[in-house]
Structure formats: C-alpha cells, structure tokens
Design a protein around this motif. Structure first.
Motif, PDB file in Angstrom:
ATOM      1  N   PHE A 272      35.871  89.496 -25.493  1.00 53.24           N
ATOM      2  CA  PHE A 272      35.061  88.511 -24.782  1.00 53.24           C
ATOM      3  C   PHE A 272      35.213  87.121 -25.406  1.00 53.24           C
ATOM      4  N   SER A 281      30.900  90.501 -18.819  1.00 52.79           N
ATOM      5  CA  SER A 281      30.074  90.276 -19.999  1.00 52.79           C
ATOM      6  C   SER A 281      30.518  91.208 -21.121  1.00 52.79           C
ATOM      7  N   ASP A 284      29.635  94.643 -20.090  1.00 52.72           N
ATOM      8  CA  ASP A 284      30.607  95.182 -19.132  1.00 52.72           C
ATOM      9  C   ASP A 284      31.838  95.706 -19.862  1.00 52.72           C
TER      10      ASP A 284
END
Length: 339
Positions: A272, A281, A284
């Motif tokens: 990320f 995110s 996720d």
C-alpha cells in the motif's frame, strides 16, 4: 549451508521454515534482514509485475532484505502486465529470472524459448464471477452465457476454459468469450453486456466486492486444488552460469511466501505504502494476500509433475500442440535445483 548435491526438498523447506521464523523476529524488531553470508552477493535481475497483488511478496522480500539474507543482490525489473513481455525480458537478457503465471509460460516455452522453470510461488489468483442478474450459481449455469475477459488467450480465459471443459461444457461452443479493456471487465458485467467476468486478482477481488458478483470458480479450488499458479523461471545462459545463486533464490522465494502467509498485513502495508494501488485499502490488500495459497511452492520433481498436469490441461483446450508429450515437455522446460 549444504551444497546443491546434498540439498533435498525436505532440507530446503526446513531451511526456509527456520529462516522464516528468524525473519519474523528480525522484521518485527528492526524491519530489516541481515545477510547471513559474507561472500560477495551475485546480482539477479528479477522481472515482476508490480501492480499484481500476488507479486508483492517479491518487492517486500527485496525491501526487507530477505534475498540479501540469502546472499543475493536482487534488482526488480518491471516487465509490464503481460506474460509475453516477461518472456521477452528473459529472452533478450533484460532480466535474468522472473515470476509469471503457468498459463503465460508454457506456450512460448513449447515454441523453444530458452527459459527453465525452477520453483513455484503460490496458488490461486484468478476468479470466474457471475452477476446476480444472470442467475448463475454453479458451473452448469455458465452454459450458453457470455464471459467478459481482458483478452482472448489471456490467462483467465485459458484457466477457466479448462474448468469448463472438465465440467463437461465445451469452452469454445457452449459459451461466448467477450474481450474488453482490462479495467472495464467488471463494468461490462455490471451493465449487463456479459453474464460473467474472468479476471486476475486484485482486480477480480475488487469487482467481486464492488458489483456484488458471485464467485463460480477460482484457481484455488475445484480442478485447481493443490495446483501452483505462479512460477519462477530463468533464462538459459544465466541458469548455466548461476545455478547456486538460483538455488538460493528458490530458497528465498519459498521463505518470503511462507512469511507472507503468516504476516499478510505486513506485506499489504508495504504494498500500500510503496505502490499505492488505486481503490484498495490496507485492509483490502490484507484480505487479498491472506487468501492466496502460499504453501504451494513446488520444486524439483513436484514442479515437474505440476507442469505436466498443466500441459495436459492446455492440450485439452487446444493451447498446446496436440503432438506435445506433457511428460517430456515438463522435463524439458524445468530444472531441478535440488539434484
């Protein structure tokens, strides 16, 4: 560390497992690994697809020093999102080794590219998803329907052609394949222009959630249970000159995927922060990474057996030549780094 002649699969897994435990302590503390070998580290240019969630352990391994701990200087080479560009990167010497889907590797290798496969990474990063409006709840319901995917002959299409064929559905005449732009696969199904989507993670996971699609099949279960999905290969000249380095790359590959299995949140956080995937995110990414089959990383004879099975599947759906002998083919395009 034992030499290649004495290192068997069990020992390799013991080494990887033990190193993984040590790695856990090291990452939790200083967030970096320390090389365990003092000799100069050979350089390996490793091709990867940085946007693919399932490739994130490779970048994490470089960033956190897992490869360095195995006395390797790994440089990541972004080869693009296509398996064909991966093959080209290796064949032209732009990269020494690379990670790719089995479905992308086998046809070019059948045609004679000088590349050998040497270790698997994980299983399961493709999904066949149906819209609620289609009413499809199982594979038999797919007959007569339209499936959107991002390319005719792309890995998701080929993977689920096999799934359909083994369910008694002719993947050429009983369904219609609709090629659409990569980022419009989900939208195509959502607006009713297709009944199902065949796609790769993390995009498949995203459209499943975004549009409330129903998962009909994937490459973790059903005909793909216990199959590896992604495999590392090396170009021929580099392999001949660097077998010991590639053996250690295989060890590190197993270790980093085992680490990811136990710490998907750490790899997701790195993914990320470093790659900033649009619309996803940390939670996720953690869910996506946490559901991959990381304990499936065949090497040696086990890899040969899995490549043979995949070759049989690809002959079934007419991707490989009908004269290709799957067993001989699998033995020709793999190398046993444990021998």
């Amino acid at each position: 560390m034992p030499g290649p002649s004495t290192l068997n699969r069990r020992k390799l897994l013991q080494l990887a497992g033990g190193a993984s435990a040590a790695a856990s302590l090291t990452i939790a503390g200083a967030h970096v690994f320390s090389p365990a070998v003092a000799a100069p580290a050979p350089k390996i240019r490793l091709a990867w697809t940085e946007v693919a969630a399932c490739h994130s352990p490779l970048g994490f391994g470089v960033a956190k020093g897992i490869y360095a701990k195995h006395n390797l200087d790994v440089e990541l080479f972004y080869q693009g999102a296509s398996g064909q560009t991966l093959i080209q990167a290796l064949a032209t010497g732009k990269a020494d080794a690379g990670a790719g889907l089995i479905g992308d590797w086998l046809k070019p290798l059948e045609q004679g590219f000088d590349v050998k496969l040497f270790v698997g990474s994980h299983g399961g990063c493709q999904r066949l998803l149906a819209s609620k409006a289609s009413g499809i709840t199982d594979l038999q319901g797919v007959k007569g329907k339209t499936i959107a995917t991002y390319g005719i002959g792309a890995p998701p299409q080929v993977a689920f052609q096999v799934t359909l064929a083994k369910a008694g559905i002719d993947p050429e005449t009983d369904v219609t394949w609709k090629a659409v732009p990569f980022d419009l696969v989900g939208e195509t199904v959502n607006r009713g222009d297709a009944d199902l989507a065949a796609h790769l993670d993390p995009w498949a996971w995203s459209i499943e959630k975004q549009f409330g699609l129903t998962k009909i099949a994937d490459t973790q279960t059903g005909v793909y249970a216990d199959h590896t999905c992604c495999v590392l290969g090396a170009n021929g000249p580099f392999l001949e000159a660097n077998k010991d380095a590639l053996r250690r790359l295989a060890e590190a590959n197993i270790e980093v995927h085992e680490y990811t299995a136990n710490h998907p949140d750490e790899v997701a956080q790195w993914y990320f922060e470093t790659l900033k995937p649009a619309g996803l995110s940390v939670a996720d990414l953690t869910e996506i990474l946490g559901k991959l089959v990381y304990h499936n990383h065949p090497i040696g004879q086990e890899l040969v057996d899995q490549i043979r099975i995949t070759a049989e599947d690809l002959k079934l759906v007419k991707v490989l030549d009908p004269t290709t002998d799957p067993k001989q083919f699998a033995e020709r395009i793999t190398v046993n780094l444990l021998a």
